[in-house]
Scaffold this motif. Structure first.
Motif, short mmCIF file in Angstrom:
data_model
loop_
_atom_site.label_atom_id
_atom_site.label_comp_id
_atom_site.label_asym_id
_atom_site.label_seq_id
_atom_site.Cartn_x
_atom_site.Cartn_y
_atom_site.Cartn_z
N ALA A 122 -18.99 7.84 -5.66
CA ALA A 122 -17.82 7.84 -6.53
C ALA A 122 -17.88 8.95 -7.55
O ALA A 122 -16.85 9.48 -7.99
N ALA A 123 -19.11 9.36 -7.94
CA ALA A 123 -19.24 10.44 -8.91
C ALA A 123 -18.76 11.77 -8.35
O ALA A 123 -18.40 12.68 -9.10
N LEU A 124 -18.71 11.89 -7.02
CA LEU A 124 -18.23 13.11 -6.38
C LEU A 124 -16.71 13.16 -6.28
O LEU A 124 -16.15 14.23 -6.00
N ALA A 125 -16.05 12.03 -6.48
CA ALA A 125 -14.60 11.96 -6.30
C ALA A 125 -13.88 12.31 -7.59
O ALA A 125 -14.45 12.32 -8.68
N ASP A 126 -12.59 12.62 -7.45
CA ASP A 126 -11.77 12.92 -8.61
C ASP A 126 -11.36 11.65 -9.34
O ASP A 126 -11.10 11.68 -10.55
N ALA A 127 -11.22 10.57 -8.62
CA ALA A 127 -10.86 9.28 -9.20
C ALA A 127 -11.31 8.21 -8.24
O ALA A 127 -11.71 8.49 -7.10
N ALA A 128 -11.24 6.95 -8.69
CA ALA A 128 -11.70 5.84 -7.86
C ALA A 128 -10.82 4.62 -8.10
O ALA A 128 -10.21 4.47 -9.17
N GLY A 166 0.56 15.21 -7.82
CA GLY A 166 0.14 14.96 -6.45
C GLY A 166 -1.01 14.02 -6.31
O GLY A 166 -1.40 13.65 -5.21
N GLY A 167 -1.63 13.61 -7.42
CA GLY A 167 -2.70 12.65 -7.37
C GLY A 167 -4.04 13.30 -7.12
O GLY A 167 -4.16 14.52 -6.92
N PRO A 168 -5.11 12.53 -7.12
CA PRO A 168 -6.45 13.08 -6.92
C PRO A 168 -6.65 13.60 -5.50
O PRO A 168 -6.15 13.00 -4.53
N ALA A 169 -7.37 14.71 -5.36
CA ALA A 169 -7.65 15.25 -4.03
C ALA A 169 -8.64 14.37 -3.29
O ALA A 169 -8.53 14.18 -2.08
N VAL A 170 -9.62 13.85 -4.02
CA VAL A 170 -10.60 12.96 -3.42
C VAL A 170 -10.54 11.64 -4.16
O VAL A 170 -10.80 11.58 -5.36
N LEU A 171 -10.21 10.60 -3.44
CA LEU A 171 -10.09 9.27 -4.03
C LEU A 171 -11.12 8.36 -3.40
O LEU A 171 -11.10 8.15 -2.17
N ALA A 172 -12.04 7.85 -4.22
CA ALA A 172 -13.06 6.94 -3.72
C ALA A 172 -12.55 5.51 -3.80
O ALA A 172 -11.98 5.09 -4.81
N LEU A 227 0.83 -1.20 0.00
CA LEU A 227 0.00 0.00 0.00
C LEU A 227 0.86 1.25 0.00
O LEU A 227 0.46 2.29 -0.54
N GLY A 228 2.05 1.19 0.60
CA GLY A 228 2.97 2.32 0.53
C GLY A 228 3.42 2.59 -0.89
O GLY A 228 3.49 3.75 -1.33
N ARG A 229 3.73 1.55 -1.62
CA ARG A 229 4.11 1.73 -3.03
C ARG A 229 2.92 2.29 -3.83
O ARG A 229 3.11 3.13 -4.72
N LEU A 230 1.73 1.80 -3.53
CA LEU A 230 0.55 2.31 -4.23
C LEU A 230 0.36 3.80 -3.94
O LEU A 230 0.01 4.58 -4.84
N ARG A 231 0.58 4.20 -2.68
CA ARG A 231 0.49 5.63 -2.35
C ARG A 231 1.47 6.45 -3.19
O ARG A 231 1.13 7.51 -3.73
N ASN A 232 2.72 5.94 -3.33
CA ASN A 232 3.70 6.67 -4.12
C ASN A 232 3.25 6.80 -5.57
O ASN A 232 3.43 7.85 -6.21
N GLU A 233 2.67 5.75 -6.12
CA GLU A 233 2.23 5.80 -7.51
C GLU A 233 1.04 6.74 -7.69
O GLU A 233 0.97 7.46 -8.70
N LEU A 234 0.14 6.77 -6.70
CA LEU A 234 -1.01 7.67 -6.81
C LEU A 234 -0.60 9.12 -6.63
O LEU A 234 -1.25 10.03 -7.18
N SER A 235 0.46 9.36 -5.85
CA SER A 235 0.90 10.74 -5.59
C SER A 235 1.86 11.26 -6.64
O SER A 235 2.26 12.43 -6.57
N ALA A 236 2.31 10.43 -7.55
CA ALA A 236 3.29 10.86 -8.55
C ALA A 236 2.67 11.90 -9.49
O ALA A 236 1.46 11.98 -9.67
N GLY A 237 3.51 12.71 -10.08
CA GLY A 237 3.04 13.72 -11.02
C GLY A 237 2.55 14.95 -10.29
O GLY A 237 3.29 15.61 -9.56
#
Length: 508
Positions: free
Chosen positions: A430-436, A308-314, A296-306
């Motif tokens: 999920a429709a309210l989130a930036d990504a899911a 900073g990633g989505p502000a709201v993740l469903a 999950l730590g690696r997944l966090r790094n991948e989601l935050s790359a670029g």
């Protein structure tokens, strides 16, 4: 996204399916061995006896055909076929004193020829050792008798032809002798007739010698050099061969069953199968135990790359609630120094935290948002907004307003939704989130549920990043024991260090 037909897998996928189906393979192999043993027991035993016959030349009729095995005047390939002929089988039936049709008797005979020899090995198979020995001996005897009769018949025909030729020569000699007596002595006619008489006399003598040789020559068709002995053990069925065949058939059937289960099974087995069957990419395959925090730590790094990633993740459940994955992932974001809020909107899949106000209370206006955000013990930067008191369906526009307030505060929000199959609430949230992302429990979620969840997100325009494959729902990641989710699991997960199981109170 509607992927209904499984795509073909590669060799690694097939090997992985066989490893997962080892129990099916083992059971199928065992059943194959048992079936082979039963068949071996039920099949009648057959015994085989062999008689060796030395084949000898019998005369001019034994012409060697092109491609014969030896340079002798006997073509043993032809002789081997004669052993199984109807004439020999009829003689053997007479010797055996049976009423079996000759063709059926010949079917039990097998003839082989050792290389560079004039020996026929006549084998006979029967269900009784004595019958096998008698059949082999009878066919050898019948073959030699039939060959001797054929040779004698050929000799008789030769003698008849020589005698007819001698009679013609003798008649011509008498005619010539009569003409010679009437010819003038010392004339050319007398000399010619005398020469013809001497020539005919010589021919008659030669024919006489040939007739004498043919009638006096002893004819030997061959002899038995090794008589058949009663076999002591059956030649069929072969126990090792049958068991090996049963094992191979069982393994093949088990492999087919395992591959069919992997290709057409309804429940998610591996990350490769999930992508192949649904078209949803797998972001992380989270194992059970301490290694889950690292994944999950690696997944966090991948989601935050670029950026900073989505502000709201469903985190949408597909075959189970996404609350556990959202809680662990929120803790991973907080450890990276990001202000993170975990909103537990999972409804029935995430029990409310007793005696603490939450999202429903904020939406009802009984408490403000800052008051409802509870700091997570031991996780600076992580706040938890529990589900609150159950009040029925969530007012989606009001939830959107809460998410907008958190976006304005530059806060990373993890929104845990209920299972997508439980109703429209997960799709609306999920429709309210930036990504899911989809939380997919291994061996409990169905491919149809994952495809349905992905289709729901696609229809409301939510960006689906991929799926997180987790351990089966309701299994403790450390001990593997089945348990019911604790009442404070969502909030307690935020208090855990990386590597600790959900709900533990240990601190990083």
């Amino acid at each position: 996204m509607d992927v209904t037909t499984p795509a073909p897998g590669d060799l690694a996928d097939h090997l992985s399916a066989l490893r997962r189906g080892w129990l099916v393979l083992a059971c199928a192999a065992l059943l194959g061995l048992i079936a082979a043993g039963v068949v071996t027991t039920l099949l009648p035993h057959r015994y085989r006896a062999t008689t060796a016959v030395l084949v000898l030349p019998t005369g001019a009729q034994d012409a060697n055909a092109a491609g014969g095995r030896t340079k002798e005047s006997i073509n043993l390939d032809t002789e081997a076929q004669l052993v199984r002929s109807t004439a020999v089988a009829a003689r053997a039936r007479t010797l055996l004193h049976v009423t079996t049709p000759p063709a059926q008797l010949a079917g039990a005979v097998d003839v082989s020829v050792p290389p560079n020899s004039t020996v026929l090995q006549i084998a006979y198979s029967a269900t009784d050792p004595a019958a096998a020995r008698a059949g082999s001996h009878a066919f050898a005897t019948a073959y030699l008798a039939n060959r001797a009769d054929s040779a004698q018949a050929a000799t008789n025909a030769t003698v008849r032809a020589l005698r007819e030729q001698a009679n013609r020569v003798n008649a011509e000699l008498r005619s010539t002798t009569g003409k010679l007596a009437n010819a003038e002595p010392n004339s050319s006619t007398h000399a010619l007739l005398d020469a013809q008489r001497r020539n005919l006399t010589g021919q008659l003598g030669t024919l006489g010698n040939r007739i004498n040789d043919a009638t006096t020559r002893a004819t030997s068709a061959g002899r038995i050099i090794t008589d058949a002995a009663a076999p002591t053990r059956p030649t069929s069925p072969s126990v090792p061969v049958n068991l090996a065949a049963g094992l191979l058939v069982g393994l093949f059937a088990g492999a087919v069953a395992a591959l069919a289960a992997a290709r057409f099974g309804r429940r998610v087995a591996t990350a490769a199968d999930l992508t192949r069957r649904t078209g949803v990419p797998v972001l992380s395959d989270v194992p059970a135990g301490p290694a889950a925090a690292r994944c999950l730590g690696r997944l966090r790094n991948e989601l935050s790359a670029g950026d900073g990633g989505p502000a709201v993740l469903a985190v949408v459940g597909a075959g189970g609630s996404g609350a556990a994955v959202a809680a662990r992932l929120a803790a991973a974001f907080a450890r990276a120094g990001q202000d993170t809020v975990l909103i537990a909107a999972a409804g029935d899949g995430c029990p409310p935290v007793p005696d603490r106000p939450g999202l429903t209370d904020v939406l009802a206006g009984t408490i403000g948002l800052p008051t409802a955000l509870h700091p997570a013990d031991g996780e600076p930067g992580l706040a938890v907004l529990p589900a609150g008191s159950p009040t029925g369906a969530l007012p989606i526009p009001a939830v959107g307003a809460v998410l907008d307030r958190l976006r304005d505060q530059r806060t990373t929000v993890l929104l845990a939704t209920p299972d997508a199959a439980d109703g429209p609430e997960a799709q609306a949230l999920a429709a309210l989130a930036d990504a899911a992302i989809l939380a997919v429990p291994r061996r409990t979620a169905r491919y149809a549920a994952v495809r349905d969840a992905a289709e729901q997100l696609h229809r409301v325009g939510t960006t689906l990043l991929g799926a997180v494959l987790t351990a089966p729902t309701g299994i403790d990641t450390e001990t593997g024991a089945h348990r019911a989710p604790a009442a404070n699991e969502v909030e307690g997960a935020a208090d855990e260090p990386e590597g600790a199981p959900v709900g533990a109170s240990a601190r990083a």
